[in-house]
Design a protein around this motif. Structure first.
Motif, mmCIF file in Angstrom:
data_model
loop_
_atom_site.group_PDB
_atom_site.id
_atom_site.type_symbol
_atom_site.label_atom_id
_atom_site.label_comp_id
_atom_site.label_asym_id
_atom_site.label_seq_id
_atom_site.Cartn_x
_atom_site.Cartn_y
_atom_site.Cartn_z
ATOM 1 N N GLY A 82 -5.731 -5.133 6.621
ATOM 2 C CA GLY A 82 -4.551 -4.796 5.857
ATOM 3 C C GLY A 82 -3.616 -3.950 6.687
ATOM 4 N N GLU A 83 -2.367 -3.946 6.267
ATOM 5 C CA GLU A 83 -1.408 -3.069 6.916
ATOM 6 C C GLU A 83 -0.319 -2.709 5.924
ATOM 7 N N GLY A 84 0.296 -1.585 6.166
ATOM 8 C CA GLY A 84 1.341 -1.150 5.258
ATOM 9 C C GLY A 84 1.968 0.138 5.744
ATOM 10 N N TYR A 99 3.824 0.581 0.518
ATOM 11 C CA TYR A 99 3.742 -0.882 0.578
ATOM 12 C C TYR A 99 2.441 -1.231 1.279
ATOM 13 N N TRP A 100 1.763 -2.265 0.765
ATOM 14 C CA TRP A 100 0.460 -2.621 1.307
ATOM 15 C C TRP A 100 0.258 -4.124 1.233
ATOM 16 N N LYS A 101 -0.275 -4.728 2.310
ATOM 17 C CA LYS A 101 -0.600 -6.160 2.319
ATOM 18 C C LYS A 101 -1.998 -6.327 2.900
ATOM 19 N N ASN A 103 -5.131 -9.187 3.810
ATOM 20 C CA ASN A 103 -5.518 -10.577 4.039
ATOM 21 C C ASN A 103 -7.001 -10.606 4.366
ATOM 22 N N GLU A 132 -5.492 -12.673 -0.623
ATOM 23 C CA GLU A 132 -4.207 -12.144 -0.179
ATOM 24 C C GLU A 132 -3.649 -11.288 -1.294
ATOM 25 N N ALA A 133 -3.310 -10.063 -0.967
ATOM 26 C CA ALA A 133 -2.743 -9.160 -1.968
ATOM 27 C C ALA A 133 -1.585 -8.403 -1.333
ATOM 28 N N GLU A 134 -0.549 -8.186 -2.115
ATOM 29 C CA GLU A 134 0.608 -7.431 -1.652
ATOM 30 C C GLU A 134 1.035 -6.506 -2.780
ATOM 31 N N VAL A 135 1.122 -5.205 -2.471
ATOM 32 C CA VAL A 135 1.407 -4.207 -3.499
ATOM 33 C C VAL A 135 2.495 -3.256 -3.004
ATOM 34 N N THR A 136 3.447 -2.978 -3.871
ATOM 35 C CA THR A 136 4.446 -1.942 -3.618
ATOM 36 C C THR A 136 4.411 -0.981 -4.790
#
Length: 144
Positions: A82-84, A99-101, A103, A132-136
């Motif tokens: 992950g990265e953010g 923000y976070w993504k 994989n 896959e997740a994406e969070v703000t």
């Protein structure tokens, strides 16, 4: 993502790590997750009426779970990265925005036993999964 900050003072370019080991054992479910987060103080950025610390984050994660009892058993495992980033207001002591993504890839296997002891499984299903997740998230200050 719960950020951690070092006990020492940091400057632009400094990095620090957080190792997390999570274990959950409830009834017939056993789950664990190991992750390593690397935070880097990248820059100062304007935010709201203040200056915030812009921190980038990189993560490596592994997880596994086992569930079952009686006639069925499920196993799952995954690994990912992950990265953010986050904006942290050191004057207010608050994360303002993040923000976070993530994989990852994993495997799931479900088996159901035969009707009599020692018999081959009646059913077995295996699948590969992609996570896959994406969070703000943003802190919103409102009036009570």
């Amino acid at each position: 993502m719960q950020p951690v900050f070092p006990k020492r003072a940091v400057s632009i370019g400094d990095s620090w790590t957080q190792d997390i080991i999570y274990e959950d054992k409830r009834g017939s479910v056993v789950a664990n997750q190991d992750s390593k987060n690397v935070y880097t103080f990248t820059a100062w950025r304007p935010c709201r009426e203040s200056l915030c610390v812009y921190i980038t984050i990189k993560q490596e994660m592994r997880s596994a779970a086992l569930s079952g009892g009686g006639d069925s058993r499920a196993e799952a495992s995954s690994a990912g990265t992950g990265e953010g980033w986050m904006l942290f207001d050191p004057f207010a002591g608050q994360v303002v925005k993040t923000y976070w993504k993530l994989n990852g890839q994993g495997k799931v296997r479900v088996r159901q036993k035969g009707e009599s002891e020692g018999q081959e499984p009646v059913a077995q299903v295996e699948a590969e999964v992609v996570v896959e997740a994406e969070v703000t998230a943003e802190r919103i200050d409102g009036e009570p």
